[in-house]
Structures are given as structure tokens and as C-alpha cells.
Design a protein around this motif. Structure first.
Motif, mmCIF file in Angstrom:
data_model
loop_
_atom_site.group_PDB
_atom_site.id
_atom_site.type_symbol
_atom_site.label_atom_id
_atom_site.label_comp_id
_atom_site.label_asym_id
_atom_site.label_seq_id
_atom_site.Cartn_x
_atom_site.Cartn_y
_atom_site.Cartn_z
ATOM 1 N N GLY A 155 -28.706 -78.122 15.218
ATOM 2 C CA GLY A 155 -28.890 -78.826 13.951
ATOM 3 C C GLY A 155 -27.601 -79.427 13.423
ATOM 4 O O GLY A 155 -27.620 -80.487 12.771
ATOM 5 N N TYR A 156 -26.477 -78.781 13.692
ATOM 6 C CA TYR A 156 -25.193 -79.332 13.276
ATOM 7 C C TYR A 156 -24.901 -80.643 13.997
ATOM 8 O O TYR A 156 -24.477 -81.631 13.384
ATOM 9 N N VAL A 157 -25.124 -80.646 15.301
ATOM 10 C CA VAL A 157 -24.820 -81.833 16.102
ATOM 11 C C VAL A 157 -25.793 -82.969 15.805
ATOM 12 O O VAL A 157 -25.385 -84.103 15.516
ATOM 13 N N VAL A 158 -27.087 -82.657 15.869
ATOM 14 C CA VAL A 158 -28.095 -83.696 15.637
ATOM 15 C C VAL A 158 -27.978 -84.244 14.218
ATOM 16 O O VAL A 158 -28.005 -85.457 13.996
ATOM 17 N N GLY A 159 -27.836 -83.334 13.242
ATOM 18 C CA GLY A 159 -27.702 -83.770 11.858
ATOM 19 C C GLY A 159 -26.478 -84.627 11.643
ATOM 20 O O GLY A 159 -26.534 -85.681 10.990
ATOM 21 N N ALA A 160 -25.342 -84.217 12.205
ATOM 22 C CA ALA A 160 -24.100 -84.971 12.025
ATOM 23 C C ALA A 160 -24.198 -86.364 12.641
ATOM 24 O O ALA A 160 -23.774 -87.362 12.034
#
Length: 285
Positions: A155-160
Motif C-alpha cells: 500500500g505504501y508503494v502503490v499509494g505513493a
């Protein structure tokens, strides 16, 4: 046009919801979400394509396996419907911005703004992704009291990636600073009680807090503050209600992930008016 956007994303949500059922079952057990194909847990027969249509197949089969006639839990169509409803809610929230960027606001033809349109569409994808996370992680947390790293950390990567692309395409890079502050601040805000009282707050909650803080901060300070605060308010009210109806005791562990998501969506949809109303109430606005 708004109805078309809502209908399309709702249908997409039903399909994604079917996949989330697989994720929610297999990830906590350490199984692959790709293979083997979905099968009846009772007789082992592979689910046919015609029996894998979200909601409709379950209704036509009257909630039973075609081969062994063992009952299929209503949990599966419920997750599909919840995902579809969540996707529609997000689409209706962002549809005016998308149509405005496309020059179709209020049904009137105008000049389209390609970069802005692309940014609003990417923003829609980002929050649809958050809606999918909401459904699958809440489902898992309620069932096994865990928030798996395999779902939370991406979620950190996709969201960012999505939020950065949306902010730059829309010409609003300042959103990224608040998103970064929201991510770090929310993570630390949850990490402190988790460190002081590990039995009351798990690290899964801490990791999830960073993801939610990023999305909330992207929208603004009001959404961030309201979204974080609302999680504790909703969680406290739900905990008290469960104890009143004797569904839990004081020492019964209660998954906090669903309430974190509930608070976040309160912040997303109502952060600005709620923050404004509170400031007026206390005489600061």
C-alpha cells in the motif's frame, strides 16, 4: 454521465470483490492467490467460469455448490456487494472532478484539460485501490485479528506512485508534502501506544496507519486530522456497544483495522465540513 461512471465502477467493484474473497482466504494462510484455481472447499471441484460471476452465480445456484450441493457461505457475495458499493461511493465522490476536467461538467460541453483529466482518473484509481484495501483488510482483521504485511506494505508503494502521479498531473505537487507528513505522523502516532502497550495496539495497525495517513494527507490537513481522530471515536463507540450487547468483554481483543478504515473514510468524505463545524463550535472560526 455520473450514473455511467458509477455503474462502470460498481461492476468493476463486483469483479474485484470476487478476487478479494480469494485474497482474504489465502493470504493469511500463506497460500498463492494465483494457483490453484478456485475450488469448492467441500468436494474439491474447480469452480466453473459460469459459476464465478459475482453475486449472480451464488443466487442462481441458491448458495450451493453445483457438484456436491454443500452450502456456500453468503460471506462471498456480501464481500462482492460491499466492494461494488464502495467503488460506487468513490466514483460518485470524484465523478464531478473527472467530468469537469473532461469538459462535461453539469452536462455542458467545454474545453477538456488532458493533463488534469489524466490526474483525476489516476486519483480515482488510487482511492478505488484504498477501497479494495478497506474491504479485504477489514475482512481479514475481523476473521483472524491480523493485518498481513503482504497486503499492507505494498500500500505504501502503490499509494505513493498513484498519488504522486495524480498530484503532478493535476499541477498540485504541494499535496505530496502533506501526504508525506500524514504518512510519517500517523505511523508515529500509532507507534507510541503500540510501544507502550503492545497488547492494545499491534504493529499491523501501526503499518496501516502510515498508509491511511498518506491518503488522508494527500487530500488536506482537515481530512488528515479528522480521519485519524475519527478512528478512535468510532472504535471506542463500537467497543462500548459490543460490551453493552455482551458480544465482548473488557479483555476480549477487538480488531482495530476496520475502525481505522471507517475513520479514514469519514475524514475523506467529511473531513472539511466536520473540521469547520468543530472549529466554529469551539469559537476558533
Amino acid at each position: 454521465m455520473i450514473a455511467v461512471v458509477g455503474g462502470f465502477t460498481g461492476a468493476l467493484g463486483l469483479i474485484i470483490g470476487s478476487f478479494l474473497n480469494v485474497v482474504a482466504w489465502r493470504v493469511p494462510r500463506g497460500e498463492s492467490i494465483v494457483t490453484p484455481p478456485s475450488a469448492c472447499p467441500s468436494c474439491g471441484h474447480e469452480i466453473r467460469a459460469r459459476d464465478n460471476v459475482p453475486v449472480l452465480s451464488w443466487l442462481l445456484l441458491r448458495g450451493r455448490c453445483r457438484d456436491c450441493r454443500v452450502a456456500i457461505s453468503a460471506h462471498y457475495p456480501v464481500i462482492e456487494l460491499l466492494t461494488g458499493a464502495a467503488f460506487v461511493a468513490v466514483a460518485l465522490w470524484l465523478a464531478p472532478s473527472i467530468l469537469g476536467a473532461a469538459g462535461l461538467e453539469a452536462g455542458a460541453w467545454g474545453a477538456a484539460q488532458p493533463a488534469l483529466l489524466a490526474g483525476t482518473v489516476v486519483q480515482l484509481v488510487a482511492f478505488l485501490y484504498l477501497a479494495a484495501l478497506t474491504v479485504v483488510l477489514s475482512d481479514i482483521d475481523i476473521a483472524v485479528h491480523r493485518l498481513p504485511n503482504a497486503i499492507v506494505l505494498p500500500g505504501y508503494v502503490v499509494g505513493a506512485v498513484l498519488l504522486t502521479a495524480a498530484a503532478l498531473l493535476m499541477g498540485e505537487p504541494q499535496r505530496l508534502l502533506v501526504a508525506a507528513i500524514g504518512m510519517a505522523g500517523s505511523f508515529l502516532f500509532y507507534a507510541i501506544p503500540a510501544f507502550l502497550y503492545p497488547a492494545g495496539m499491534g504493529m499491523g495497525d501501526v503499518k496501516l496507519a502510515g498508509v491511511l495517513g498518506m491518503f488522508l494527507g494527500y487530500l488536506g490537513w482537515e481530512q488528515l486530522v479528522v480521519g485519524v481522530a475519527a478512528a478512535f471515536v468510532v472504535g471506542a463507540v463500537a467497543g462500548i456497544a459490543l460490551m453493552i450487547f455482551r458480544r465482548t468483554g473488557r479483555r476480549t481483543p477487538i480488531p482495530f483495522g476496520p475502525w481505522m478504515f471507517a475513520g479514514a473514510w469519514i475524514g475523506i468524505f467529511g473531513g472539511v465540513p466536520l473540521a469547520s463545524g468543530y472549529l466554529k463550535l469551539v469559537g476558533l472560526a
